[in-house]
Design a protein around this motif. Structure first.
Motif, PDB file in Angstrom:
ATOM      1  N   VAL A   1       0.843  -1.211  -0.078  1.00 26.41           N
ATOM      2  CA  VAL A   1      -0.019  -0.073   0.064  1.00 26.41           C
ATOM      3  C   VAL A   1       1.036   1.150   0.003  1.00 26.41           C
ATOM      4  CG1 VAL A   1      -1.709   1.263   1.003  1.00 26.41           C
ATOM      5  CG2 VAL A   1      -1.606  -1.204   1.155  1.00 26.41           C
ATOM      6  N   VAL A   2       0.696   2.038  -1.027  1.00 27.45           N
ATOM      7  CA  VAL A   2       1.491   3.370  -1.006  1.00 27.45           C
ATOM      8  C   VAL A   2       0.494   4.717  -0.916  1.00 27.45           C
ATOM      9  CG1 VAL A   2       3.295   4.498  -2.418  1.00 27.45           C
ATOM     10  CG2 VAL A   2       3.304   2.083  -2.455  1.00 27.45           C
ATOM     11  N   PRO A   3       0.152   5.201   0.337  1.00 24.75           N
ATOM     12  CA  PRO A   3      -0.533   6.395   0.527  1.00 24.75           C
ATOM     13  C   PRO A   3       0.405   7.343   0.160  1.00 24.75           C
ATOM     14  CG  PRO A   3      -0.691   4.968   2.498  1.00 24.75           C
ATOM     15  CD  PRO A   3       0.371   4.366   1.357  1.00 24.75           C
ATOM     16  N   GLY A   4       0.132   8.346  -0.827  1.00 19.07           N
ATOM     17  CA  GLY A   4       0.955   9.304  -1.425  1.00 19.07           C
ATOM     18  C   GLY A   4       1.480   8.731  -2.824  1.00 19.07           C
ATOM     19  N   GLY A   5       1.058   7.611  -3.191  1.00 19.36           N
ATOM     20  CA  GLY A   5       1.652   7.025  -4.742  1.00 19.36           C
ATOM     21  C   GLY A   5       1.117   7.963  -5.812  1.00 19.36           C
ATOM     22  N   THR A   6       0.275   8.829  -5.412  1.00 15.34           N
ATOM     23  CA  THR A   6       0.032   9.787  -6.969  1.00 15.34           C
ATOM     24  C   THR A   6       0.975  10.888  -6.971  1.00 15.34           C
ATOM     25  OG1 THR A   6      -1.557  11.248  -5.262  1.00 15.34           O
ATOM     26  CG2 THR A   6      -2.377   9.413  -6.861  1.00 15.34           C
TER      27      THR A   6
ATOM     28  N   VAL B   1      -3.203   2.018  -4.186  1.00 17.26           N
ATOM     29  CA  VAL B   1      -2.618   3.593  -4.184  1.00 17.26           C
ATOM     30  C   VAL B   1      -3.931   4.252  -3.767  1.00 17.26           C
ATOM     31  CG1 VAL B   1      -2.023   5.762  -4.962  1.00 17.26           C
ATOM     32  CG2 VAL B   1      -0.903   3.724  -5.784  1.00 17.26           C
ATOM     33  N   PRO B   2      -4.428   4.684  -2.299  1.00 17.33           N
ATOM     34  CA  PRO B   2      -5.512   5.297  -1.958  1.00 17.33           C
ATOM     35  C   PRO B   2      -5.269   6.914  -2.379  1.00 17.33           C
ATOM     36  CG  PRO B   2      -4.083   4.787   0.032  1.00 17.33           C
ATOM     37  CD  PRO B   2      -3.301   4.268  -1.254  1.00 17.33           C
TER      38      PRO B   2
ATOM     39  N   GLU C   1     -10.125  -7.368   1.056  1.00 17.55           N
ATOM     40  CA  GLU C   1     -10.064  -7.638  -0.192  1.00 17.55           C
ATOM     41  C   GLU C   1      -8.754  -8.502  -0.744  1.00 17.55           C
ATOM     42  OE1 GLU C   1     -10.109  -4.705  -4.039  1.00 17.55           O
ATOM     43  OE2 GLU C   1     -11.153  -4.252  -2.533  1.00 17.55           O
ATOM     44  N   HIS C   2      -7.643  -8.085  -0.138  1.00 17.40           N
ATOM     45  CA  HIS C   2      -6.391  -8.733  -0.466  1.00 17.40           C
ATOM     46  C   HIS C   2      -6.125 -10.011   0.271  1.00 17.40           C
ATOM     47  CE1 HIS C   2      -5.435  -5.770  -4.013  1.00 17.40           C
ATOM     48  NE2 HIS C   2      -6.200  -5.098  -3.099  1.00 17.40           N
ATOM     49  N   GLY C   3      -6.649  -9.931   1.568  1.00 19.01           N
ATOM     50  CA  GLY C   3      -6.234 -11.295   2.307  1.00 19.01           C
ATOM     51  C   GLY C   3      -5.021 -10.849   3.119  1.00 19.01           C
ATOM     52  N   ARG C   4      -4.289  -9.790   2.720  1.00 18.16           N
ATOM     53  CA  ARG C   4      -3.018  -9.471   3.460  1.00 18.16           C
ATOM     54  C   ARG C   4      -2.650  -8.035   3.129  1.00 18.16           C
ATOM     55  NH1 ARG C   4       0.794 -13.871   2.243  1.00 18.16           N
ATOM     56  NH2 ARG C   4       2.468 -12.588   2.969  1.00 18.16           N
ATOM     57  N   VAL C   5      -1.883  -7.396   3.856  1.00 17.43           N
ATOM     58  CA  VAL C   5      -1.252  -6.515   3.546  1.00 17.43           C
ATOM     59  C   VAL C   5       0.265  -6.506   3.776  1.00 17.43           C
ATOM     60  CG1 VAL C   5      -0.874  -3.729   3.947  1.00 17.43           C
ATOM     61  CG2 VAL C   5      -3.189  -4.612   3.889  1.00 17.43           C
ATOM     62  N   ASP C   6       1.257  -6.661   2.986  1.00 16.67           N
ATOM     63  CA  ASP C   6       2.695  -7.039   3.339  1.00 16.67           C
ATOM     64  C   ASP C   6       3.423  -5.600   3.697  1.00 16.67           C
ATOM     65  OD1 ASP C   6       2.893 -10.071   2.570  1.00 16.67           O
ATOM     66  OD2 ASP C   6       1.558  -9.041   0.944  1.00 16.67           O
ATOM     67  N   HIS C   7       3.197  -4.721   2.818  1.00 18.17           N
ATOM     68  CA  HIS C   7       4.320  -3.388   3.121  1.00 18.17           C
ATOM     69  C   HIS C   7       3.325  -2.276   3.046  1.00 18.17           C
ATOM     70  CE1 HIS C   7       7.684  -6.317   3.167  1.00 18.17           C
ATOM     71  NE2 HIS C   7       7.413  -6.829   1.802  1.00 18.17           N
ATOM     72  N   VAL C   8       3.733  -1.124   3.634  1.00 18.22           N
ATOM     73  CA  VAL C   8       3.390  -0.101   3.478  1.00 18.22           C
ATOM     74  C   VAL C   8       4.423   0.885   3.315  1.00 18.22           C
ATOM     75  CG1 VAL C   8       1.716   1.890   4.606  1.00 18.22           C
ATOM     76  CG2 VAL C   8       1.291  -0.378   4.734  1.00 18.22           C
ATOM     77  N   VAL C   9       4.297   1.905   2.226  1.00 15.54           N
ATOM     78  CA  VAL C   9       5.250   2.947   2.294  1.00 15.54           C
ATOM     79  C   VAL C   9       4.254   4.405   2.288  1.00 15.54           C
ATOM     80  CG1 VAL C   9       7.003   3.830   0.719  1.00 15.54           C
ATOM     81  CG2 VAL C   9       6.859   1.507   0.806  1.00 15.54           C
ATOM     82  N   ALA C  10       4.735   5.057   3.277  1.00 15.41           N
ATOM     83  CA  ALA C  10       3.800   6.226   3.378  1.00 15.41           C
ATOM     84  C   ALA C  10       4.618   7.418   2.805  1.00 15.41           C
ATOM     85  CB  ALA C  10       3.220   6.563   4.573  1.00 15.41           C
ATOM     86  N   SER C  11       4.046   8.015   1.833  1.00 15.67           N
ATOM     87  CA  SER C  11       4.692   9.231   0.965  1.00 15.67           C
ATOM     88  C   SER C  11       3.930  10.375   0.927  1.00 15.67           C
ATOM     89  CB  SER C  11       5.247   8.672  -0.319  1.00 15.67           C
ATOM     90  OG  SER C  11       6.019   9.860  -1.009  1.00 15.67           O
ATOM     91  N   VAL C  12       3.287  10.679   2.097  1.00 14.80           N
ATOM     92  CA  VAL C  12       2.231  11.622   2.404  1.00 14.80           C
ATOM     93  C   VAL C  12       2.511  13.119   2.647  1.00 14.80           C
ATOM     94  CG1 VAL C  12       0.229  12.228   3.486  1.00 14.80           C
ATOM     95  CG2 VAL C  12       0.561  10.057   2.673  1.00 14.80           C
ATOM     96  N   GLY C  13       2.181  14.057   1.785  1.00 13.95           N
ATOM     97  CA  GLY C  13       2.582  15.481   2.238  1.00 13.95           C
ATOM     98  C   GLY C  13       3.783  16.008   1.290  1.00 13.95           C
ATOM     99  N   GLY C  14       3.889  17.423   1.049  1.00 15.43           N
ATOM    100  CA  GLY C  14       4.735  17.750   0.145  1.00 15.43           C
ATOM    101  C   GLY C  14       5.687  18.953   0.969  1.00 15.43           C
ATOM    102  N   TRP C  15       6.008  19.790  -0.068  1.00 12.22           N
ATOM    103  CA  TRP C  15       6.697  20.965   0.274  1.00 12.22           C
ATOM    104  C   TRP C  15       5.990  22.211   0.458  1.00 12.22           C
ATOM    105  CZ3 TRP C  15      11.394  21.563   2.610  1.00 12.22           C
ATOM    106  CH2 TRP C  15      11.887  22.587   2.540  1.00 12.22           C
ATOM    107  N   TRP C  16       6.404  22.982   1.079  1.00 12.21           N
ATOM    108  CA  TRP C  16       5.676  24.407   1.485  1.00 12.21           C
ATOM    109  C   TRP C  16       6.918  25.131   1.828  1.00 12.21           C
ATOM    110  CZ3 TRP C  16       5.697  27.573   5.633  1.00 12.21           C
ATOM    111  CH2 TRP C  16       4.878  28.745   5.611  1.00 12.21           C
ATOM    112  N   MET C  17       6.956  26.429   1.458  1.00  8.73           N
ATOM    113  CA  MET C  17       7.838  27.430   2.000  1.00  8.73           C
ATOM    114  C   MET C  17       7.439  28.925   1.603  1.00  8.73           C
ATOM    115  SD  MET C  17      11.568  26.969   0.190  1.00  8.73           S
ATOM    116  CE  MET C  17      12.162  28.503   1.346  1.00  8.73           C
TER     117      MET C  17
END
Ligand SMILES: NC(=O)c1ccc[n+]([C@@H]2O[C@H](COP(=O)([O-])OP(=O)(O)OC[C@H]3O[C@@H](n4cnc5c(N)ncnc54)[C@H](OP(=O)(O)O)[C@@H]3O)[C@@H](O)[C@H]2O)c1
Length: 244
Positions: A14-19, A39-40, A85-101
């Motif tokens: 599962v890759v939240p932030g995958g977009t 990808v949610p 739905e998938h019967g399992r979740v093996d790995h999650v990589v959370a790439s959520v949020g971006g840059w601001w300045m």
């Protein structure tokens, strides 16, 4: 035991932030390694763009779900749905949020604070509390963070504070899990990506961040680590360590 080069066929990642700019490279790398990637996203349009960027061959095992995860309840419902739905979740990589300045901390407005600190930090916490208890026994959870979480970045104080909170969240998870699940963070320097295609040749590309995330998921011995990837030389060193 999974070896560092074993295909990830049959694994659900599962890759939240995958977009996002960095997430795209992570999604591509796991699909290339044979995994099914979920990808949610808050946006069907961004999911469609991701599918187009990934291309028809690899996207056969890409599942975009336009479900939010910005609150604890939303993230729990999402994790339950994916696990069922998938019967399992093996790995999650959370790439959520971006840059601001743009502003010193004393000039920062409350709406920016809400958007770049509260919303992103809540989403990460919601994801961790929903997915970590549902990870497969040999699974892993990886938080993607940035250099500004370890070093104050003038005029980007909210992002620095968010990054520091994420790194501490990972340390808290490690302290509480005590080896029962693998959790790590990748602390990235600037990344060459679709929104910033040029850059220093020493910078990693989004695809190289993906390469590191895949290697990390495949390496059982690596846990509870801050893995700093400022440059391509850092990546080579870490990949060497993970494959020996
Ligand atoms: N880009 C770089 O050069 C760089 C360098 C160092 C570290 N990083 C780290 O890499 C991670 C991703 O950065 P990025 O550049 O890929 O960012 P990005 O392009 O803006 O993508 C951010 C992603 O986060 C998701 N998201 C979910 N909830 C969000 C919220 N409340 N606010 C903002 N985004 C939300 C978005 O998904 P949806 O919109 O689809 O829901 C989107 O896919 C961050 O942790 C960042 O600190 C990036």
């Amino acid at each position: 035991m999974t070896t560092p080069t074993a295909p990830l066929t049959g694994r659900t990642v599962v890759v939240p932030g995958g977009t996002g700019n960095v997430g795209e490279g992570i999604v591509r790398a796991f699909l290339t390694a044979g995994a099914t990637v979920v990808v949610p996203s808050r946006s069907r349009q961004r999911l469609d763009t991701l599918t187009r960027l990934i291309g028809p061959d690899l996207s056969a095992h890409l599942q975009g779900v336009d479900d939010p995860y910005g609150t604890f309840d939303e993230a729990r419902a999402l994790a339950e749905r994916i696990a069922t739905e998938h019967g399992r979740v093996d790995h999650v990589v959370a790439s959520v949020g971006g840059w601001w300045m743009g502003k010193a901390l004393w000039d920062t407005g409350e709406s920016d604070w809400q958007k770049y600190f509260i919303d992103t930090t809540t989403a990460h916490t919601a994801l961790a509390r929903a997915f970590v208890p549902r990870l497969a026994p040999d699974g892993s959870y990886t938080v993607i963070a940035g250099f500004s979480g370890r070093k104050p970045y003038p005029s980007a104080g909210i992002v620095s504070m968010h990054g520091a909170a994420l790194l501490m969240m990972r340390e808290v998870l490690s302290a509480e899990l005590r080896g029962r699940r693998r959790v790590n963070d990748l602390v990235l320097g600037p990344v060459v990506n679709r929104s910033r295609p040029g850059g220093d040749p020493d910078w990693l590309t989004a695809d190289q961040v993906g390469e590191a995330a895949v290697a990390l998921s495949r390496t059982p011995g690596v846990t509870d680590e801050h893995i700093v990837l400022n440059t391509v030389a850092d990546l080579k060193r870490e990949l060497g360590r993970m494959t020996t």
